[in-house]
Design an enzyme around this catalytic site. Structure first.
Site, short mmCIF file in Angstrom:
data_model
loop_
_atom_site.label_atom_id
_atom_site.label_comp_id
_atom_site.label_asym_id
_atom_site.label_seq_id
_atom_site.Cartn_x
_atom_site.Cartn_y
_atom_site.Cartn_z
CB SER A 100 9.99 11.96 21.89
OG SER A 100 10.86 12.87 22.68
CB THR A 133 24.67 5.38 28.42
OG1 THR A 133 23.74 6.39 28.40
CG2 THR A 133 25.35 5.17 29.45
CD GLU A 164 16.57 4.32 30.48
OE1 GLU A 164 15.48 3.68 31.02
OE2 GLU A 164 17.68 4.02 30.73
#
Length: 391
Positions: free
Chosen positions: A140, A167, A371
């Site tokens: 974060s 990813t 995200e």
């Protein structure tokens, strides 16, 4: 019980071209994606061949300029394509969203020469991208990243560090990498386009996840990766601003994925309610269950309306960061609740791997994290409302 393709819901598609595009997407979802989804997720197989098909079909560059291999489609259309793909299999919808995120920096901030050199292959040439911002010690708090790029006298950059939760790690043909080139803080970060086969780039063993097992997630190690200055994206020190701009759009992709996943869970629950009989009649006749399904459908429709409203603001060139955060927050929370309720509708059967709703529940959780966690989304929304926290 095998996965099935839900009956399509009405979409808000602004042109005949967009409606034809959605017909193509639904056909690919029905024939190529959904039939093997459960088996491949259970085996942890990533469907690279499907992404080759999507690229050949023009679906990996939809919101980008056709001059560089894109589809010239507004976000309003692109996101509905992502939703449809995620309804068939979240790994695929999420993969398209991540690839679009990874392509954003070059498409929006690259030079004309860079775009001409790289975008055609990225958007329509069968390549797959990954986005490298997070690190083992900076999630974060992305501005605290430690991966460093040092410029040598000859002009090349040497990048050293570790990226986490990536990813497509190990499968990507290119990595958009954020690295520190200056002092601590957001102003010392620069973006780079790193080839997937760059010397010194390696990938750790994939993370063992509770869901999305078909989508590889792993750490990426950059051990003295050397790239030319021609692969620096934007100005030195502009990288964090580029990353935040990319994430604003990427959050809408996650919102669309969440709505698609929730739609799949709802359709499975509705079908089950119509065929499952108890006390001599279908369970769909019982008011308690009907109300549950009604709440599920309402959450989905509200989420779809929210992400489409944000997309239209983006397409109109208006600020959309607050709306994107709201869409990501609401849609992913809705997907979590809808999948929980879908398992409840199926009862004991919903708790078994013979039915897809337990997989949908496991997959929904990660969408509240990726995200920007939903706690971060609340911070973004509050900042728009109240200004920054000055403590």
């Amino acid at each position: 019980m095998p996965d099935r393709v839900p009956s399509p819901v009405d979409r808000s598609l602004p042109t005949a071209e967009a409606r034809e595009l959605m017909t193509l997407v639904r056909d690919i979802a029905r024939r190529e994606i959904a039939p093997a989804a459960a088996e491949e997720e259970d085996a942890g197989r990533f469907p690279r061949e499907l992404f080759t098909l999507l690229s050949a079909s023009g679906l990996l560059g939809l919101p980008y300029d056709s001059a560089h291999g894109g589809g010239d489609q507004p976000y309003e259309v692109y996101l509905q394509v992502v939703e449809e793909l995620a309804t068939a299999r979240l790994t695929v919808g999420l993969g398209v969203s991540v690839h679009t995120l990874a392509s954003y920096a070059l498409a929006a901030y690259g030079t004309d020469a860079q775009r001409a050199a790289h975008l055609p292959a990225m958007l329509g040439g069968g390549q797959l991208g990954a986005y490298c911002l997070s690190e083992p010690s900076s999630g974060s708090d992305a501005a605290s990243l430690r991966t460093r790029a040092v410029r040598e006298s000859g002009g090349d950059w040497v990048i050293t560090g570790t990226k986490a939760w990536i990813t497509h790690a190990g499968l990507a043909d290119f990595y958009t990498v954020l690295a520190r080139t200056g002092a601590a803080g957001a102003s010392g970060i620069t973006a780079f386009l790193v080839p997937g086969d760059a010397a010194g780039l390696s990938v750790a063993a994939p993370e063992r996840k509770m869901g999305l097992k078909g989508s590889p997630t792993a750490q990426v190690h950059l051990d003295g990766v050397r790239i030319p200055d021609a692969r620096r994206i934007g100005d030195e020190g502009q990288g964090f601003a580029i990353a935040l701009a990319a994430l604003e759009s990427g959050r809408l992709g996650i919102a669309a994925c969440a709505v698609g996943l929730a739609q799949a869970a709802l359709d499975e629950a509705v079908a089950w309610a119509g065929q499952r009989r108890q006390f001599g009649r279908p369970i769909a006749d019982f008011q308690g269950l009907r109300f549950l399904l009604a709440d599920m459908a309402t959450r989905i429709e509200a989420g779809r309306a929210l992400y489409l409203a944000a997309a239209r603001r983006r397409d109109a060139g208006r600020p959309f960061g607050r709306q994107a955060a709201m869409a990501k927050l609401h849609c992913t929370d809705a997907a979590m609740q809808v999948t929980i309720d879908a398992v409840q509708v199926l009862g004991g059967y919903g708790y078994t791997a013979d039915f897809p709703v337990e997989r949908y529940l496991r997959e929904a959780k990660v969408l509240q994290i990726v995200e920007g966690t939903n706690q971060i989304q609340r911070m973004v929304i509050a900042r728009h409302l109240l200004g920054p926290d000055t403590r």
